[in-house]
Design an enzyme around this catalytic site. Structure first.
Site, PDB file in Angstrom:
ATOM      1  CB  SER A 184      -0.853  -0.072   1.086  1.00 40.85           C
ATOM      2  OG  SER A 184      -2.037   0.596   1.132  1.00 40.85           O
ATOM      3  CB  VAL A 240     -11.276  -7.113  -8.925  1.00 41.49           C
ATOM      4  CG1 VAL A 240     -11.568  -8.454  -9.092  1.00 41.49           C
ATOM      5  CG2 VAL A 240     -10.332  -6.694  -7.523  1.00 41.49           C
ATOM      6  NE  ARG A 242     -11.597   1.811 -13.092  1.00 38.06           N
ATOM      7  CZ  ARG A 242     -12.235   1.324 -12.391  1.00 38.06           C
ATOM      8  NH1 ARG A 242     -12.543   0.053 -12.096  1.00 38.06           N
ATOM      9  NH2 ARG A 242     -13.570   2.094 -11.892  1.00 38.06           N
ATOM     10  CD  GLU A 271     -12.768  -2.887 -18.895  1.00 38.82           C
ATOM     11  OE1 GLU A 271     -12.057  -3.103 -17.929  1.00 38.82           O
ATOM     12  OE2 GLU A 271     -13.838  -2.357 -18.803  1.00 38.82           O
ATOM     13  CG  HIS A 289     -15.345  -3.243 -15.694  1.00 39.67           C
ATOM     14  ND1 HIS A 289     -14.421  -2.163 -16.254  1.00 39.67           N
ATOM     15  CD2 HIS A 289     -15.464  -2.923 -14.341  1.00 39.67           C
ATOM     16  CE1 HIS A 289     -14.361  -1.219 -15.239  1.00 39.67           C
ATOM     17  NE2 HIS A 289     -14.958  -1.828 -14.050  1.00 39.67           N
TER      18      HIS A 289
END
Lengths: 327, 349
Positions: A184, A240, A242, A271, A289
């Site tokens: 993170s 999950v 982008r 996409e 998506h």
């Protein structure tokens, strides 16, 4: 709508700049006077000028880029509500300067996204979709048992981005006996998982990477060839977040050459285009998506949008405010 | 996968088993007693199990003979066969046991014993072992994975992408949220409890049916399967198959589960009335189903192939490299213990 034309409009106006999902429009229309510029014969800038004096609240999706120019046209704006969790389509600094409060979808979708990440991971490891196809093609009686999959329990799962979705995913996988590691931007000492300050080091100690961070200029291709090398040829990647978080061409190349163990992908760089090479693979699961799109969460978000707007118009704090400084 | 430390799990002593089992490894030299042990392997096992049996024992491969010649094959080798290794498809029924007068032990490559005639074994004093615990995690993982796949239509969505429909037809539809849904578990044994533990991490309330209530859990108990089905969203079959539990999921249960309910079967095919299941799904009286097992494997009712609210997998509950090796090691360890007169690792009889 007919009824709002017959009586004087007393409900506060809420402006849309583009359509939002019907579920959200309906929820908000029940309590507010929704202004839809595309329904008016006036050109858009005249429509906005005509309503500038009364519009204090704006509802947008992530398809609207909210910049200084648009904010200039709405001098009385006090609140922006977005239907997404992500806020990189909003100039938060500009909003802060003008005293405009911003609310997002908060954690409404986090459980769904975490469920989908776990579902994709089990599917890849245990070959659920592939063996479902095998059964439906009538191959079980002909070719015998399907080849073995891989156990989830005991695996080391590296979560890239321990925000709401990453945390919910981690909590679920702990129950399956996985060891959770994470990357993170900042260490989170209150969580019981091992922290890594860079994704390569995380990958080197993981069997599986789950990508659930926001897409920013810093995180573009955060899963690159070095990370994939560190993960190793049996590693699994689940995305999950982008599409552009992963170097897709490199991912496809490695999958084709057996240099990666498998992938569960809900998002792609362009996409709805999906690299056709992936269609031939049994160790890959591809979804369009849909990680957050459940009827329950859409209903929950509809309620949240209304609750945020009601809070604003009653001078109460927003339920899911986005602080410019948090990001 | 990168090598992870393998732990031999602690086993409880509730059953009459060796409390300190020495794990079997393929590195140990086979004792002489094993070499003379004639073992009938009834199914085409994974290569590790077959190779080890072949190396260590005198191996007879039943599946290489067509079923119509089995009687002959068994008669020819009956004098040598002292052990049988079966699975959930071909076990040791009364006829098989009768054909093997020298049979001393049945080591099942499964935890379920519905394909072993236990009464006959008891009568003949044949020892029986199975493979509990080592496959609990895999089966529970699959149960949850199947439930998510069904509720969220993951397999259908994958098909949608691979067919080019995302490009041609636009977005795939909305699906149903999994987290928070009430899970009803039939059978709260090892596997049922492991399923419950996982489902709790998704904030799913847990209820169950069992032969007797389990007061040591906090889950809601129902004394009838119909009541359980009426009060849950996802019903998961996780009990043993016995005469009492055959067709435990019948038409009444499916109707109670209802048009939004989802059935997950990771038990045995005969737990569910398959013909009724097919009509319930086709008629929309049942919302969806995820099936790992079927009444007449490997045959699956073709009427299910066109349904988008079902997930069909070919009996893969324990089908991972890691678990099948552990199951094989248990089978081999039990056979070695038997051959060397040591306590069996996981005896049932």
């Amino acid at each position: 709508m007919a009824s709002s034309e017959e009586q004087p409009e007393s409900r506060p106006p809420v402006l849309l700049l583009r359509m939002v999902a019907p579920a959200y429009d309906d929820a908000v229309s029940a309590k507010f006077h929704v202004l839809r510029p595309w329904e008016s014969p006036l050109p858009r800038d005249q429509f906005l000028a005509a309503h500038a004096g009364s519009v204090r609240a704006l509802l947008i999706s992530s398809l609207v880029t909210l910049d200084d120019a648009t904010l200039d046209a709405l001098p009385r704006l006090g609140c922006v509500v977005t239907t997404s969790s992500g806020v990189n389509h909003i100039d938060l600094a500009a909003c802060a300067r003008r005293g405009i409060a911003v609310a997002n979808a908060g954690t409404v979708f986090s459980a769904d996204a975490a469920d989908y990440a776990v579902g994709l991971l089990i599917d890849v490891l245990r070959r659920v979709s592939t063996s479902d196809r095998y059964v439906r093609r009538g191959l079980w009686p002909v070719k015998g048992d399907y080849p073995l999959g891989f156990k989830l329990g005991g695996k080391r799962v590296g979560i890239v981005g321990l925000g709401s979705i990453g945390s919910e995913t981690a909590k679920r996988l702990v129950a399956f006996g996985c060891t959770i590691l994470y990357y993170s931007r900042k260490n989170k000492p209150s969580v019981p998982y091992k922290y890594f300050p860079n994704v390569c080091d995380l990958a080197a100690e993981s069997d599986i990477l789950i990508v659930s961070c926001a897409l920013t200029s810093e995180t573009h291709h955060i899963i690159n060839k070095d990370v994939m090398t560190a993960l190793g040829k049996e590693g699994i990647i689940v995305n999950v977040g982008r599409g552009p978080l992963v170097d897709e061409a490199e991912l496809v190349r490695r999958l084709m050459q057996g240099e990666l163990g498998g992938a569960g992908l809900d998002v792609f760089e362009n996409e709805p285009a999906v690299p056709k090479e992936l269609f031939l693979m049994d160790n890959v699961v591809l979804t369009p998506h849909r990680a957050i799109f459940t009827s329950e969460s859409l209903a929950d978000l509809g309620q949240l949008l209304v609750a945020n707007l009601e809070a604003f118009f009653s001078n109460r704090p927003l339920l899911t405010p986005v602080n410019h400084n948090d990001l | 996968m990168k090598p992870t430390k393998c732990r031999v799990e602690e086993r409880g002593t509730e059953d009459d088993r060796n409390p300190n089992p020495k794990p079997f490894t393929s590195l140990t030299t086979p004792p002489p007693a094993m070499e003379s042990l004639g073992v009938l392997l009834t199914f085409p096992a994974n290569s590790y199990l077959e190779e080890e049996l072949n190396k260590r024992c005198k191996l007879f491969r039943l599946w290489e003979t067509p079923p119509e010649n089995w009687r002959q094959f068994l008669r020819a080798n009956a004098g040598s066969i002292r052990a049988l290794v079966g699975n959930s498809t071909v076990g040791a029924d009364a006829e098989m046991i009768d054909a093997l007068p020298a049979l001393e032990i049945v080591a099942s490559f499964s935890v379920g014993l519905d394909k072993v005639d236990l009464a006959k074994c008891r009568e003949r004093r044949i020892r029986v072992t199975n493979t509990p615990d080592v496959l609990t995690d895999d089966v529970a993982d699959l149960a949850i994975g199947l439930a998510i796949a069904t509720m969220r239509r993951i397999c259908e969505a994958d098909r949608y992408v691979r067919s080019g429909a995302w490009n041609a037809k636009g977005d795939y539809k909305l699906t149903s949220k999994f987290s928070g849904k009430t899970i009803g578990i039939i059978g709260l044994g090892r596997i049922g409890l492991a399923i419950a533990k996982r489902a709790e991490a998704f904030d799913c309330p847990i209820s169950y049916y069992s032969r007797s209530e389990k007061p040591q859990t906090n889950y809601k108990y129902y004394s009838s399967v119909v009541d359980l089905a009426a009060n849950c969203h996802i019903l998961i079959v996780a009990c043993a198959l016995t005469e009492e539990t055959r067709h435990i999921v019948n038409r009444e249960v499916m109707d109670a589960l209802g048009p939004k309910g989802v059935l997950v079967n990771i038990g045995r095919g005969p737990h569910v009335d398959e013909a009724e299941l097919v009509s319930a799904l086709i008629e929309g009286r049942l919302g969806g189903a995820a099936l790992d097992v079927f009444e007449h494997e490997p045959h699956v009712p073709e009427q299910l192939f066109g349904l988008e609210n079902v997930v069909l997998v070919p009996h893969v509950g324990s089908a991972t490299w890691e678990t099948r090796k552990e199951m094989a090691d248990l089978v081999l360890g039990n056979l070695e213990a038997h051959a060397t007169n040591k306590p069996l690792l996981t005896p049932v009889l």
